[in-house]
Design a protein around this motif. Sequence first.
Motif, PDB file in Angstrom:
ATOM      1  N   ASN A  26      32.676  58.513  51.170  1.00  8.62           N
ATOM      2  CA  ASN A  26      32.469  57.403  50.076  1.00  8.62           C
ATOM      3  C   ASN A  26      31.599  57.890  49.084  1.00  8.62           C
ATOM      4  N   GLU A  40      28.144  55.901  48.993  1.00  4.23           N
ATOM      5  CA  GLU A  40      27.287  56.442  49.697  1.00  4.23           C
ATOM      6  C   GLU A  40      26.540  57.717  49.189  1.00  4.23           C
ATOM      7  N   GLN A  41      27.564  58.547  48.469  1.00  3.42           N
ATOM      8  CA  GLN A  41      27.150  59.884  48.024  1.00  3.42           C
ATOM      9  C   GLN A  41      26.081  59.722  46.728  1.00  3.42           C
ATOM     10  N   CYS A 101      30.069  52.836  41.256  1.00  3.94           N
ATOM     11  CA  CYS A 101      28.625  53.288  41.533  1.00  3.94           C
ATOM     12  C   CYS A 101      27.820  52.464  40.550  1.00  3.94           C
ATOM     13  N   ASP A 106      23.404  65.105  52.809  1.00  3.67           N
ATOM     14  CA  ASP A 106      22.088  65.075  53.442  1.00  3.67           C
ATOM     15  C   ASP A 106      21.931  66.671  53.712  1.00  3.67           C
ATOM     16  N   PRO A 138      28.964  62.295  52.985  1.00  2.00           N
ATOM     17  CA  PRO A 138      29.803  61.159  53.189  1.00  2.00           C
ATOM     18  C   PRO A 138      30.912  61.060  52.540  1.00  2.00           C
ATOM     19  N   GLY A 141      25.500  63.846  46.614  1.00  7.35           N
ATOM     20  CA  GLY A 141      25.013  63.085  47.607  1.00  7.35           C
ATOM     21  C   GLY A 141      25.375  63.510  49.110  1.00  7.35           C
ATOM     22  N   GLU A 154      24.248  57.059  46.175  1.00 10.46           N
ATOM     23  CA  GLU A 154      22.879  56.422  46.804  1.00 10.46           C
ATOM     24  C   GLU A 154      21.906  57.657  47.115  1.00 10.46           C
ATOM     25  N   LEU A 155      22.742  58.433  47.977  1.00 12.01           N
ATOM     26  CA  LEU A 155      21.849  59.811  48.380  1.00 12.01           C
ATOM     27  C   LEU A 155      21.381  60.690  47.318  1.00 12.01           C
TER      28      LEU A 155
END
Length: 129
Positions: free
Chosen positions: A46, A49-50, A88, A37, A44, A35, A52-53
């Motif tokens: 978190n 957040e990872q 997650c 960018d 990230p 995850g 989700e990416l």
Amino acid sequence: MPIKRISSGSAYEPKIGYCRAVVADGWVHVSGTVGNDHATMTTPENVVEQCELALGHIRKALQQAGATFADVVRVHYILPDRNDFEPCWPLLQAAFGENPPAATMIEAGLIDPAMKIEIEVTARLPESA
């Protein structure tokens, strides 16, 4: 049937020598996906957040191959800390929903200590693809 290779634009792909996904004989093999960018190569802090990416990168690769999360038959989750897995679960349930794949969670180190989850999937192309 020719082999199709799908790149995501990650800086790691040319450095290491792999692509995000390979489509061969009706199967979609998506590489372990973290995850971060891809444009900024930032990660990230978190794990959610990872996750989700990573799911977003996988979703895009599956779409480029002609598949969706509903076509995934196998998933491997790799996390340096197994305690990060449960947060997650809601994202994973939302992604796979009514079509849960066979799954394995492995606790292991990742290429960068900032990375908290890596997800690898195998999907079968739908007959319409």
